[in-house]
Design a protein around this motif. Structure first.
Motif, PDB file in Angstrom:
ATOM      1  N   GLU A 205       0.829  -1.211   0.000  1.00  0.00           N
ATOM      2  CA  GLU A 205       0.000   0.000   0.000  1.00  0.00           C
ATOM      3  C   GLU A 205       0.861   1.259   0.000  1.00  0.00           C
ATOM      4  O   GLU A 205       0.553   2.240  -0.682  1.00  0.00           O
ATOM      5  CB  GLU A 205      -0.927  -0.005   1.217  1.00  0.00           C
ATOM      6  N   VAL A 206       1.942   1.240   0.778  1.00  0.00           N
ATOM      7  CA  VAL A 206       2.836   2.405   0.811  1.00  0.00           C
ATOM      8  C   VAL A 206       3.451   2.634  -0.564  1.00  0.00           C
ATOM      9  O   VAL A 206       3.511   3.777  -1.056  1.00  0.00           O
ATOM     10  CB  VAL A 206       3.937   2.221   1.873  1.00  0.00           C
ATOM     11  N   VAL A 215       8.304   6.316   1.302  1.00  0.00           N
ATOM     12  CA  VAL A 215       8.108   7.538   2.087  1.00  0.00           C
ATOM     13  C   VAL A 215       9.456   8.161   2.452  1.00  0.00           C
ATOM     14  O   VAL A 215      10.484   7.498   2.452  1.00  0.00           O
ATOM     15  CB  VAL A 215       7.301   7.251   3.373  1.00  0.00           C
ATOM     16  N   ASP A 216       9.430   9.443   2.766  1.00  0.00           N
ATOM     17  CA  ASP A 216      10.650  10.116   3.208  1.00  0.00           C
ATOM     18  C   ASP A 216      11.040   9.699   4.622  1.00  0.00           C
ATOM     19  O   ASP A 216      12.222   9.575   4.936  1.00  0.00           O
ATOM     20  CB  ASP A 216      10.438  11.639   3.179  1.00  0.00           C
ATOM     21  N   ILE A 217      10.021   9.512   5.481  1.00  0.00           N
ATOM     22  CA  ILE A 217      10.245   9.160   6.882  1.00  0.00           C
ATOM     23  C   ILE A 217       9.287   8.041   7.267  1.00  0.00           C
ATOM     24  O   ILE A 217       8.087   8.120   6.980  1.00  0.00           O
ATOM     25  CB  ILE A 217       9.993  10.362   7.818  1.00  0.00           C
ATOM     26  N   ALA A 218       9.787   7.005   7.911  1.00  0.00           N
ATOM     27  CA  ALA A 218       8.953   5.956   8.500  1.00  0.00           C
ATOM     28  C   ALA A 218       9.188   5.963  10.003  1.00  0.00           C
ATOM     29  O   ALA A 218      10.331   5.857  10.456  1.00  0.00           O
ATOM     30  CB  ALA A 218       9.288   4.595   7.912  1.00  0.00           C
ATOM     31  N   PHE A 231      12.033  -0.517   6.607  1.00  0.00           N
ATOM     32  CA  PHE A 231      13.148  -0.428   5.671  1.00  0.00           C
ATOM     33  C   PHE A 231      12.704  -0.654   4.228  1.00  0.00           C
ATOM     34  O   PHE A 231      13.362  -0.200   3.292  1.00  0.00           O
ATOM     35  CB  PHE A 231      14.246  -1.429   6.041  1.00  0.00           C
ATOM     36  N   SER A 232      11.571  -1.345   4.057  1.00  0.00           N
ATOM     37  CA  SER A 232      11.028  -1.566   2.716  1.00  0.00           C
ATOM     38  C   SER A 232      10.026  -0.489   2.321  1.00  0.00           C
ATOM     39  O   SER A 232       9.637  -0.411   1.153  1.00  0.00           O
ATOM     40  CB  SER A 232      10.347  -2.943   2.643  1.00  0.00           C
ATOM     41  N   CYS A 233       9.612   0.317   3.291  1.00  0.00           N
ATOM     42  CA  CYS A 233       8.638   1.374   3.021  1.00  0.00           C
ATOM     43  C   CYS A 233       9.279   2.720   2.738  1.00  0.00           C
ATOM     44  O   CYS A 233       8.663   3.597   2.122  1.00  0.00           O
ATOM     45  CB  CYS A 233       7.688   1.531   4.214  1.00  0.00           C
TER      46      CYS A 233
END
Length: 333
Positions: A205-206, A215-218, A231-233
Protein backbone atom coordinates in the motif's frame (compact mmCIF):
# COMPACT_ATOMS: atom_id res chain seq x y z
CA UNK A 1 0.57 11.28 50.94
CA UNK A 2 -1.35 8.66 48.99
CA UNK A 3 0.54 6.94 46.18
CA UNK A 4 0.80 3.83 44.06
CA UNK A 5 4.00 1.90 44.73
CA UNK A 6 5.57 -1.53 44.30
CA UNK A 7 8.35 -3.44 46.05
CA UNK A 8 9.12 -5.99 43.35
CA UNK A 9 8.59 -6.48 39.64
CA UNK A 10 5.74 -8.42 38.12
CA UNK A 11 2.18 -8.15 36.81
CA UNK A 12 -0.15 -5.32 37.77
CA UNK A 13 -1.06 -7.07 41.03
CA UNK A 14 2.29 -5.97 42.52
CA UNK A 15 0.97 -2.38 42.62
CA UNK A 16 -0.07 -1.14 46.05
CA UNK A 17 -2.12 1.92 47.04
CA UNK A 18 -1.35 3.53 50.37
CA UNK A 19 0.59 6.04 52.44
CA UNK A 20 4.18 6.99 51.61
CA UNK A 21 6.37 9.84 52.80
CA UNK A 22 5.54 13.20 51.25
CA UNK A 23 8.50 14.98 49.59
CA UNK A 24 8.96 18.26 51.43
CA UNK A 25 12.19 20.01 50.50
CA UNK A 26 13.19 21.20 47.03
CA UNK A 27 16.81 21.25 46.01
CA UNK A 28 17.97 24.46 44.33
CA UNK A 29 16.75 23.40 40.87
CA UNK A 30 13.64 21.46 41.83
CA UNK A 31 9.95 22.27 42.03
CA UNK A 32 7.41 20.59 44.30
CA UNK A 33 4.20 19.87 42.39
CA UNK A 34 0.85 18.87 43.84
CA UNK A 35 -0.35 16.36 41.27
CA UNK A 36 -3.88 16.73 39.92
CA UNK A 37 -3.60 14.02 37.25
CA UNK A 38 -1.03 11.50 36.01
CA UNK A 39 -0.74 10.08 32.51
CA UNK A 40 -0.32 6.35 31.92
CA UNK A 41 2.23 5.15 29.37
CA UNK A 42 3.54 1.76 28.21
CA UNK A 43 6.89 2.52 29.85
CA UNK A 44 5.13 2.52 33.23
CA UNK A 45 4.16 -1.10 32.67
CA UNK A 46 7.63 -2.03 31.44
CA UNK A 47 9.26 -0.56 34.54
CA UNK A 48 6.77 -2.38 36.77
CA UNK A 49 7.31 -5.69 34.97
CA UNK A 50 11.13 -5.54 34.87
CA UNK A 51 12.41 -2.87 37.28
CA UNK A 52 15.93 -4.33 37.24
CA UNK A 53 16.32 -2.89 33.72
CA UNK A 54 15.87 0.66 35.01
CA UNK A 55 17.56 2.88 37.67
CA UNK A 56 14.67 2.72 40.16
CA UNK A 57 14.75 2.16 43.91
CA UNK A 58 12.14 0.42 46.07
CA UNK A 59 9.53 1.19 47.05
CA UNK A 60 9.11 2.47 43.49
CA UNK A 61 6.34 4.89 42.54
CA UNK A 62 5.51 4.52 38.83
CA UNK A 63 4.53 7.19 36.34
CA UNK A 64 6.33 9.71 34.12
CA UNK A 65 3.63 12.19 33.12
CA UNK A 66 2.03 14.65 35.50
CA UNK A 67 0.02 17.86 35.65
CA UNK A 68 -0.64 19.90 38.76
CA UNK A 69 0.00 23.00 40.83
CA UNK A 70 3.40 24.28 41.96
CA UNK A 71 3.63 24.19 45.76
CA UNK A 72 7.24 25.33 46.29
CA UNK A 73 10.35 26.12 44.24
CA UNK A 74 14.10 25.80 44.80
CA UNK A 75 16.35 28.81 45.30
CA UNK A 76 17.63 28.80 41.71
CA UNK A 77 14.23 28.35 40.04
CA UNK A 78 13.15 31.55 38.31
CA UNK A 79 10.51 30.57 35.76
CA UNK A 80 7.93 29.09 38.13
CA UNK A 81 6.25 30.15 41.34
CA UNK A 82 3.76 28.63 43.79
CA UNK A 83 0.29 28.51 42.27
CA UNK A 84 1.43 27.95 38.67
CA UNK A 85 -0.36 25.21 36.75
CA UNK A 86 2.27 23.02 35.07
CA UNK A 87 2.77 19.77 33.19
CA UNK A 88 5.87 17.62 32.67
CA UNK A 89 7.33 14.19 32.04
CA UNK A 90 9.88 12.86 34.54
CA UNK A 91 10.52 9.14 35.10
CA UNK A 92 11.23 7.97 38.61
CA UNK A 93 14.91 7.30 37.97
CA UNK A 94 18.04 7.97 40.04
CA UNK A 95 16.35 8.42 43.45
CA UNK A 96 13.34 10.24 41.99
CA UNK A 97 9.74 9.10 42.38
CA UNK A 98 7.10 8.77 39.70
CA UNK A 99 3.84 10.65 39.25
CA UNK A 100 1.28 8.15 40.58
CA UNK A 101 1.19 10.16 43.81
CA UNK A 102 -0.24 13.31 45.37
CA UNK A 103 3.08 15.20 45.33
CA UNK A 104 6.33 14.94 43.39
CA UNK A 105 9.62 16.82 43.16
CA UNK A 106 10.41 17.73 39.55
CA UNK A 107 13.58 19.00 37.88
CA UNK A 108 12.67 22.55 36.89
CA UNK A 109 14.06 22.19 33.36
CA UNK A 110 11.43 19.57 32.54
CA UNK A 111 8.47 21.77 33.46
CA UNK A 112 6.22 23.88 31.27
CA UNK A 113 3.12 25.94 31.98
CA UNK A 114 -0.03 23.89 31.43
CA UNK A 115 -2.01 24.83 28.32
CA UNK A 116 -4.92 27.02 29.43
CA UNK A 117 -7.28 25.22 27.08
CA UNK A 118 -6.62 21.77 28.59
CA UNK A 119 -7.96 20.23 31.77
CA UNK A 120 -5.40 18.75 34.13
CA UNK A 121 -6.43 15.29 32.91
CA UNK A 122 -5.78 16.23 29.28
CA UNK A 123 -2.50 17.93 30.17
CA UNK A 124 -1.29 14.89 32.12
CA UNK A 125 -1.88 12.72 29.05
CA UNK A 126 0.34 14.85 26.86
CA UNK A 127 4.03 15.30 27.86
CA UNK A 128 5.70 11.96 27.11
CA UNK A 129 3.94 11.47 23.79
CA UNK A 130 4.49 15.07 22.71
CA UNK A 131 8.20 14.94 23.50
CA UNK A 132 8.63 11.51 21.90
CA UNK A 133 6.87 12.48 18.68
CA UNK A 134 8.59 15.88 18.51
CA UNK A 135 12.07 14.46 19.08
CA UNK A 136 11.46 11.64 16.58
CA UNK A 137 10.14 13.82 13.77
CA UNK A 138 12.02 17.08 14.29
CA UNK A 139 15.24 16.18 16.12
CA UNK A 140 15.92 12.76 14.60
CA UNK A 141 14.27 12.69 11.15
CA UNK A 142 14.49 16.46 10.50
CA UNK A 143 11.02 16.58 9.00
CA UNK A 144 10.33 19.28 6.41
CA UNK A 145 7.38 20.57 4.42
CA UNK A 146 6.37 18.50 1.41
CA UNK A 147 7.72 15.21 2.70
CA UNK A 148 5.63 12.05 3.01
CA UNK A 149 5.67 10.39 6.43
CA UNK A 150 4.52 6.91 7.46
CA UNK A 151 3.40 6.83 11.09
CA UNK A 152 2.65 3.41 12.52
CA UNK A 153 -0.23 2.99 14.99
CA UNK A 154 -1.73 6.39 14.30
CA UNK A 155 -4.53 5.95 16.82
CA UNK A 156 -2.12 5.26 19.69
CA UNK A 157 -0.70 7.71 22.21
CA UNK A 158 2.46 8.69 20.34
CA UNK A 159 0.90 8.10 16.93
CA UNK A 160 -2.05 10.43 17.36
CA UNK A 161 0.14 13.42 18.21
CA UNK A 162 2.77 12.44 15.62
CA UNK A 163 0.11 12.72 12.91
CA UNK A 164 -0.71 16.25 14.04
CA UNK A 165 2.91 17.37 14.39
CA UNK A 166 3.72 16.01 10.94
CA UNK A 167 0.78 17.86 9.40
CA UNK A 168 1.81 21.06 11.18
CA UNK A 169 5.25 20.62 9.59
CA UNK A 170 3.62 20.49 6.15
CA UNK A 171 4.03 16.77 5.55
CA UNK A 172 1.73 14.30 3.82
CA UNK A 173 0.80 11.60 6.36
CA UNK A 174 0.13 7.90 5.86
CA UNK A 175 -0.72 5.94 8.99
CA UNK A 176 -1.49 2.35 9.94
CA UNK A 177 -4.55 1.35 11.99
CA UNK A 178 -6.34 -1.85 12.99
CA UNK A 179 -9.99 -0.90 12.45
CA UNK A 180 -12.32 1.46 10.62
CA UNK A 181 -13.07 3.28 13.87
CA UNK A 182 -9.37 3.98 14.34
CA UNK A 183 -9.09 5.01 10.68
CA UNK A 184 -11.82 7.62 11.20
CA UNK A 185 -10.05 8.81 14.34
CA UNK A 186 -6.72 9.16 12.50
CA UNK A 187 -8.29 11.01 9.59
CA UNK A 188 -9.97 13.42 12.00
CA UNK A 189 -6.49 14.24 13.30
CA UNK A 190 -5.26 14.99 9.78
CA UNK A 191 -3.97 11.72 8.33
CA UNK A 192 -4.15 11.83 4.53
CA UNK A 193 -4.27 8.07 4.04
CA UNK A 194 -4.83 5.12 6.37
CA UNK A 195 -3.79 1.50 5.93
CA UNK A 196 -5.49 -1.29 7.88
CA UNK A 197 -2.55 -3.54 8.68
CA UNK A 198 -4.89 -6.44 9.51
CA UNK A 199 -6.48 -6.57 6.05
CA UNK A 200 -3.91 -4.85 3.80
CA UNK A 201 -0.26 -5.37 2.97
CA UNK A 202 1.39 -2.27 4.41
CA UNK A 203 4.47 -2.31 2.17
CA UNK A 204 2.39 -2.79 -1.00
CA UNK A 205 0.00 0.00 0.00
CA UNK A 206 2.84 2.41 0.81
CA UNK A 207 4.48 1.72 -2.53
CA UNK A 208 1.16 2.26 -4.31
CA UNK A 209 0.50 5.53 -2.49
CA UNK A 210 4.02 6.84 -3.24
CA UNK A 211 4.19 5.70 -6.89
CA UNK A 212 6.84 3.14 -5.96
CA UNK A 213 9.23 5.67 -4.39
CA UNK A 214 8.61 5.02 -0.69
CA UNK A 215 8.11 7.54 2.09
CA UNK A 216 10.65 10.12 3.21
CA UNK A 217 10.24 9.16 6.88
CA UNK A 218 8.95 5.96 8.50
CA UNK A 219 8.20 6.22 12.22
CA UNK A 220 7.94 2.92 14.11
CA UNK A 221 5.99 3.06 17.38
CA UNK A 222 5.21 -0.67 17.55
CA UNK A 223 8.29 -2.89 17.58
CA UNK A 224 10.61 -5.31 15.75
CA UNK A 225 8.46 -6.67 12.90
CA UNK A 226 7.15 -3.21 12.10
CA UNK A 227 10.65 -1.75 12.21
CA UNK A 228 11.77 -4.41 9.74
CA UNK A 229 8.98 -3.45 7.36
CA UNK A 230 9.93 0.23 7.60
CA UNK A 231 13.15 -0.43 5.67
CA UNK A 232 11.03 -1.57 2.72
CA UNK A 233 8.64 1.37 3.02
CA UNK A 234 11.15 4.21 3.09
CA UNK A 235 12.82 5.66 0.02
CA UNK A 236 16.53 5.53 -0.76
CA UNK A 237 18.33 8.01 1.54
CA UNK A 238 15.19 8.21 3.67
CA UNK A 239 14.81 8.17 7.45
CA UNK A 240 13.59 5.45 9.80
CA UNK A 241 12.99 6.25 13.47
CA UNK A 242 11.95 3.75 16.14
CA UNK A 243 11.00 4.18 19.79
CA UNK A 244 11.54 0.48 20.53
CA UNK A 245 14.63 -1.69 20.96
CA UNK A 246 15.50 -3.34 17.61
CA UNK A 247 15.47 -7.13 17.71
CA UNK A 248 18.78 -8.97 17.71
CA UNK A 249 17.86 -10.65 14.41
CA UNK A 250 16.94 -7.43 12.61
CA UNK A 251 18.05 -7.64 8.98
CA UNK A 252 19.85 -4.37 8.20
CA UNK A 253 20.99 -5.26 4.66
CA UNK A 254 18.24 -3.42 2.76
CA UNK A 255 18.69 -0.32 4.91
CA UNK A 256 22.45 -0.46 4.36
CA UNK A 257 22.26 -0.84 0.58
CA UNK A 258 19.77 2.00 0.25
CA UNK A 259 21.62 4.35 2.65
CA UNK A 260 18.71 4.72 5.04
CA UNK A 261 19.42 7.00 7.98
CA UNK A 262 18.35 5.16 11.14
CA UNK A 263 17.59 6.81 14.49
CA UNK A 264 16.64 5.62 17.97
CA UNK A 265 14.30 7.76 20.05
CA UNK A 266 14.17 7.35 23.83
CA UNK A 267 12.80 10.39 25.62
CA UNK A 268 13.89 8.98 29.00
CA UNK A 269 17.57 9.65 28.24
CA UNK A 270 17.90 13.17 29.74
CA UNK A 271 16.80 12.01 33.21
CA UNK A 272 18.44 8.59 32.98
CA UNK A 273 21.83 10.14 32.15
CA UNK A 274 21.31 13.43 34.05
CA UNK A 275 21.76 15.66 30.99
CA UNK A 276 20.78 19.17 32.05
CA UNK A 277 20.71 20.73 28.57
CA UNK A 278 18.58 17.87 27.28
CA UNK A 279 16.14 18.26 30.17
CA UNK A 280 15.84 21.93 29.33
CA UNK A 281 15.21 21.04 25.69
CA UNK A 282 12.31 18.79 26.67
CA UNK A 283 10.81 21.57 28.76
CA UNK A 284 11.12 23.87 25.75
CA UNK A 285 9.37 21.30 23.53
CA UNK A 286 6.44 21.35 25.94
CA UNK A 287 6.42 25.14 25.94
CA UNK A 288 6.14 25.15 22.14
CA UNK A 289 3.41 22.54 22.28
CA UNK A 290 1.52 24.60 24.87
CA UNK A 291 1.28 27.41 22.33
CA UNK A 292 0.10 25.03 19.59
CA UNK A 293 -2.51 23.50 21.88
CA UNK A 294 -3.88 26.86 23.00
CA UNK A 295 -4.02 27.96 19.36
CA UNK A 296 -6.19 24.87 18.71
CA UNK A 297 -3.59 23.46 16.31
CA UNK A 298 -2.83 20.37 18.40
CA UNK A 299 -5.27 18.13 20.30
CA UNK A 300 -4.79 15.51 23.01
CA UNK A 301 -7.22 12.61 23.13
CA UNK A 302 -8.08 11.09 26.53
CA UNK A 303 -9.84 7.76 26.15
CA UNK A 304 -10.67 7.16 29.82
CA UNK A 305 -9.81 8.35 33.32
CA UNK A 306 -9.35 6.30 36.50
CA UNK A 307 -8.92 7.24 40.13
CA UNK A 308 -5.42 6.88 41.58
CA UNK A 309 -6.42 3.75 43.47
CA UNK A 310 -7.43 2.10 40.17
CA UNK A 311 -3.93 2.25 38.68
CA UNK A 312 -3.66 -1.53 38.29
CA UNK A 313 -6.89 -1.70 36.30
CA UNK A 314 -5.74 1.21 34.16
CA UNK A 315 -2.43 -0.47 33.35
CA UNK A 316 -4.26 -3.70 32.51
CA UNK A 317 -6.47 -1.81 30.06
CA UNK A 318 -3.45 -0.16 28.47
CA UNK A 319 -1.69 -3.49 27.94
CA UNK A 320 -4.72 -5.50 26.82
CA UNK A 321 -7.02 -3.20 24.85
CA UNK A 322 -4.88 -0.62 22.99
CA UNK A 323 -7.56 2.06 23.10
CA UNK A 324 -7.31 5.17 20.90
CA UNK A 325 -5.72 8.08 22.76
CA UNK A 326 -4.49 8.03 26.35
CA UNK A 327 -5.49 6.76 29.80
CA UNK A 328 -5.17 9.04 32.81
CA UNK A 329 -5.27 8.78 36.60
CA UNK A 330 -7.05 11.53 38.53
CA UNK A 331 -5.09 12.34 41.68
CA UNK A 332 -6.81 15.50 42.91
CA UNK A 333 -7.83 15.37 46.57
Amino acid sequence: MQAIYFDKGGASDVLRYGDVDTPLHCSDKQVLVRIKAAGINPIDCKIRAAPDRFPVTFPAIPGCDGAGIVEAVGLQVQNFKPGDAVYFSQPGFNQRQGTYAEYVLVDAGLLAKKPLSLSFEQAAAAPLILITAWEALHDRARISSGQTVLIHAGAGGVGHVAIQLAKLAGANVITTVSSEIKAIFAKKLGADKTINYKTQDVIEEVMHLTAGKGVDIAFDTVGPSVLQSCFSCVKTYGDVVTILQPAADTNWSDARIRNVRFSLELMLTPVMLELEDAKQHQGEILQRCTALIDERKLAIEVAQTFSLSEAAAAQDMLEQQHVPGKLVLTVDK
